[in-house]
Design a protein around this motif. Sequence first.
Motif, PDB file in Angstrom:
ATOM      1  N   ASP A  27      21.984  60.859  17.767  1.00 53.62           N
ATOM      2  CA  ASP A  27      23.151  60.410  18.466  1.00 53.62           C
ATOM      3  C   ASP A  27      23.170  60.660  20.117  1.00 53.62           C
ATOM      4  N   ALA A  28      23.895  59.661  20.748  1.00 54.86           N
ATOM      5  CA  ALA A  28      24.186  59.810  22.041  1.00 54.86           C
ATOM      6  C   ALA A  28      25.696  59.380  22.266  1.00 54.86           C
ATOM      7  N   ILE A  29      26.131  59.919  23.224  1.00 52.76           N
ATOM      8  CA  ILE A  29      27.302  59.553  23.934  1.00 52.76           C
ATOM      9  C   ILE A  29      27.276  58.862  25.227  1.00 52.76           C
ATOM     10  N   VAL A  30      27.829  57.702  25.176  1.00 50.49           N
ATOM     11  CA  VAL A  30      27.896  57.039  26.584  1.00 50.49           C
ATOM     12  C   VAL A  30      29.264  56.685  26.978  1.00 50.49           C
ATOM     13  N   LYS A  31      29.253  57.032  28.197  1.00 51.76           N
ATOM     14  CA  LYS A  31      30.570  56.744  29.320  1.00 51.76           C
ATOM     15  C   LYS A  31      30.499  55.193  29.224  1.00 51.76           C
ATOM     16  N   VAL A  32      31.516  54.503  28.843  1.00 51.64           N
ATOM     17  CA  VAL A  32      31.425  52.979  28.955  1.00 51.64           C
ATOM     18  C   VAL A  32      32.136  52.661  30.504  1.00 51.64           C
ATOM     19  N   SER A  33      30.976  51.685  31.182  1.00 52.14           N
ATOM     20  CA  SER A  33      31.653  51.167  32.298  1.00 52.14           C
ATOM     21  C   SER A  33      32.075  49.807  32.100  1.00 52.14           C
ATOM     22  N   SER A  34      31.652  49.174  31.451  1.00 52.97           N
ATOM     23  CA  SER A  34      32.165  47.909  31.115  1.00 52.97           C
ATOM     24  C   SER A  34      31.887  47.636  29.709  1.00 52.97           C
ATOM     25  N   CYS A  35      32.940  46.725  29.057  1.00 51.45           N
ATOM     26  CA  CYS A  35      33.031  46.206  27.549  1.00 51.45           C
ATOM     27  C   CYS A  35      33.773  44.750  27.893  1.00 51.45           C
ATOM     28  N   ALA A  36      33.412  44.145  26.350  1.00 48.85           N
ATOM     29  CA  ALA A  36      33.962  42.757  26.285  1.00 48.85           C
ATOM     30  C   ALA A  36      34.445  42.445  25.047  1.00 48.85           C
ATOM     31  N   LEU A 166      25.849  43.130  30.874  1.00 50.42           N
ATOM     32  CA  LEU A 166      26.522  43.400  29.619  1.00 50.42           C
ATOM     33  C   LEU A 166      26.472  42.295  28.545  1.00 50.42           C
ATOM     34  N   PHE A 167      26.152  41.074  28.761  1.00 54.15           N
ATOM     35  CA  PHE A 167      25.968  40.110  27.679  1.00 54.15           C
ATOM     36  C   PHE A 167      24.509  40.492  26.653  1.00 54.15           C
ATOM     37  N   LEU A 168      23.837  41.254  27.394  1.00 59.62           N
ATOM     38  CA  LEU A 168      22.573  41.437  26.542  1.00 59.62           C
ATOM     39  C   LEU A 168      23.058  42.253  25.310  1.00 59.62           C
ATOM     40  N   SER A 169      24.186  42.709  25.195  1.00 65.12           N
ATOM     41  CA  SER A 169      24.616  43.550  23.998  1.00 65.12           C
ATOM     42  C   SER A 169      24.620  42.542  23.012  1.00 65.12           C
ATOM     43  N   ASP A 170      25.252  41.337  23.303  1.00 65.33           N
ATOM     44  CA  ASP A 170      25.597  40.445  21.921  1.00 65.33           C
ATOM     45  C   ASP A 170      25.352  38.968  22.257  1.00 65.33           C
ATOM     46  N   ILE A 171      26.332  38.501  23.299  1.00 65.52           N
ATOM     47  CA  ILE A 171      26.325  36.864  23.195  1.00 65.52           C
ATOM     48  C   ILE A 171      25.205  36.204  23.783  1.00 65.52           C
ATOM     49  N   LEU A 172      24.424  36.832  24.566  1.00 63.16           N
ATOM     50  CA  LEU A 172      23.330  36.004  25.355  1.00 63.16           C
ATOM     51  C   LEU A 172      22.258  36.075  24.197  1.00 63.16           C
ATOM     52  N   PRO A 173      21.776  37.236  23.753  1.00 60.91           N
ATOM     53  CA  PRO A 173      20.769  37.177  22.506  1.00 60.91           C
ATOM     54  C   PRO A 173      21.265  36.425  21.355  1.00 60.91           C
ATOM     55  N   THR A 174      22.587  36.382  21.120  1.00 67.44           N
ATOM     56  CA  THR A 174      22.932  35.558  20.106  1.00 67.44           C
ATOM     57  C   THR A 174      22.801  34.084  20.311  1.00 67.44           C
ATOM     58  N   GLY A 175      23.134  33.820  21.350  1.00 67.24           N
ATOM     59  CA  GLY A 175      22.830  32.334  21.707  1.00 67.24           C
ATOM     60  C   GLY A 175      21.467  31.997  21.870  1.00 67.24           C
ATOM     61  N   TRP A 176      20.564  32.987  22.274  1.00 64.55           N
ATOM     62  CA  TRP A 176      19.278  32.531  22.439  1.00 64.55           C
ATOM     63  C   TRP A 176      18.482  32.530  21.190  1.00 64.55           C
ATOM     64  N   GLN A 177      19.045  33.622  20.083  1.00 67.59           N
ATOM     65  CA  GLN A 177      18.431  33.469  18.749  1.00 67.59           C
ATOM     66  C   GLN A 177      18.743  32.222  18.067  1.00 67.59           C
ATOM     67  N   ALA A 178      20.129  31.717  18.329  1.00 68.65           N
ATOM     68  CA  ALA A 178      20.613  30.581  17.752  1.00 68.65           C
ATOM     69  C   ALA A 178      19.442  29.286  18.195  1.00 68.65           C
ATOM     70  N   ALA A 179      19.049  29.470  19.510  1.00 63.56           N
ATOM     71  CA  ALA A 179      18.448  28.295  19.812  1.00 63.56           C
ATOM     72  C   ALA A 179      16.970  28.504  19.246  1.00 63.56           C
ATOM     73  N   VAL A 180      16.304  29.784  19.421  1.00 61.26           N
ATOM     74  CA  VAL A 180      14.897  30.039  19.203  1.00 61.26           C
ATOM     75  C   VAL A 180      14.612  29.861  17.643  1.00 61.26           C
ATOM     76  N   GLN A 181      15.744  30.305  16.884  1.00 63.66           N
ATOM     77  CA  GLN A 181      15.204  30.135  15.389  1.00 63.66           C
ATOM     78  C   GLN A 181      15.284  28.590  14.831  1.00 63.66           C
ATOM     79  N   TYR A 182      15.241  27.749  15.673  1.00 62.73           N
ATOM     80  CA  TYR A 182      15.105  26.566  15.052  1.00 62.73           C
ATOM     81  C   TYR A 182      13.985  25.824  15.835  1.00 62.73           C
TER      82      TYR A 182
END
Lengths: 393, 173
Positions: A27-36, A166-182
């Motif tokens: 485990d690690a503990i992270v002090k959150v600076s930004s979340c969405a 911040l969006f490397l956590s989800d929406i950017l790779p999600t949009g990228w994978q959605a496009a890459v996987q076809y």
Amino acid sequence: MRALVWHGKKDIRCDTVPDPRIEDPRDAIVKVSSCAICGSDLHLYDGFMMGMERGDILGHECMGEVVEVGPGVDGKLEVGERVVIPFTIACGECEQCQRGHFSVCERSNRNQDIAKKALGHTTAGLFGYTHLTGGYAGGQAEYVRVPFADTTHVKVPSNLSDEQLLFLSDILPTGWQAAVQYDIQPTDTVAIWGAGPVGQMAIRSAILLGAKQVVAIDCVPERLAMAKAGGATTIDFMADSVIERLNELTSGRGPEKCIDAVGMESHVGHTLDTIYDRAKQAVFAETGRPHVLREMFYACRPAGICSVPGVYGGLVDKLPFGLAMNKGLTIRTGQTDVNRWTADLLQRIEEGQIDPTFVITHTVPLGEGPAMYRTFRDKEDGCVKVVLKPSLH
Amino acid sequence: MDYQQKLNRQASAHRLARGMGWFSIALGLVELACARPLARAIGMRGEEPLLRFYGVREIATGIGVLAARDPAPWIWGRVAGDALDIGTLATRLEGSRTANTALALGAVLGATAADVAVARQLAGARHLSKPMVRDDSGRSGFPKPPEQMRGAARGFRPPRDMLRPEDRPPTIH
């Protein structure tokens, strides 16, 4: 610490809860600076995802500074380092992780018994997203415990802002994978249902990957304007027939590639099937409203590919699978294998090829999170993406 | 059309929807309370339970229209119910009270037309009720115009497991 806590359907509060602590050597503990707030958090807010319990901490898009590491992290992460936390928790060692299928990690879901009963086999643990995926506390908080922290992180440089990363956590790779996987070809027309945050990222990804034409389908003026700014041709489904317009734009052949970036809560009221779905959903006779899947299967060119990053939670009704079968459609879906794409995407952000901050419309203190859930859900005030700052009061 | 006009149109659509909601409840109460004479009048003697069921449906829909923040789905629900009424009455046109049944059918057709009109007005008003609050037309996320960014990542090779299915060889036996 303060955190956004789920108390029930449409009841999210900013509560004071115990600070997280190291529970496992990795485990690690992270002090959150930004979340969405993510669009898929709204399924929890609206009570359409099963497996939430009163008191669960929400949030799966966050970043911050490492403040504590367990003894098993083994030097792969140091106190003081700046990290983005992928929403899929990955052990990095199981057979699925070794293949890059981090979203179906075989070890990170600590509630595997429930997952196996519900899904047949377990999927990865996720932050703040039901007990079916491990019941881990989420990152809409001042601190977050990161399990398997030696592999579940993306180290990021100090010269870029939180908003850029911040969006490397989800929406950017999600949009990228959605496009890459076809596997986009230069002759392709890509139709994207939903111009919310993931849809916006998918539009940019499809443009960067070289699609001939990208078409975005939505009804919210700000989102359509943002889609157009990213290079998409737009269809307002409240004003035009989606099928007719897609056929016009593709000489009657239909788009080769389609993306459902809407998921289980499609818009209700513009077609009869959406009303039927809403009624069934209200009495728990189905969990999702699959209007977009129906329309996508119908619109897609035969032998085309349908990509589904939109979240579905269980059962959907009246899905024309015979149509998909007879047209020879390929369907690709899944949660995002975040770590598979982050190194490449971070480099693209550093090089300035894409600046994900374009999608942020609201930045507010964490304490305003509950109100912003409603604003985001109702698409009020032109809301597309909300960033929460735990350090602000 | 300016914003105030759009708001007026929205308010008018909601007023009409509320009217349809109250009408639905009233009709439902009549069907529940007066099922027997009503059934006799329109040639459905012996089918009082069906009429009462339709009455409950009308009341539920009416409550839905009045209670919902967005009444449009419930108005469309009324249209679906009207279709059921039309189907039921159409099969009774050969009965003993043909004239009364035809009259009832005409009334339901009129109500259906009104429901569809209100539902369409609501859809239009809802669309109009979302004026753009902010101009997002400059939010491209790219350093250059999208046309110049098209294909900037074309060198990216998708992993093998994500390559498209190979085209079939162009031979037909």
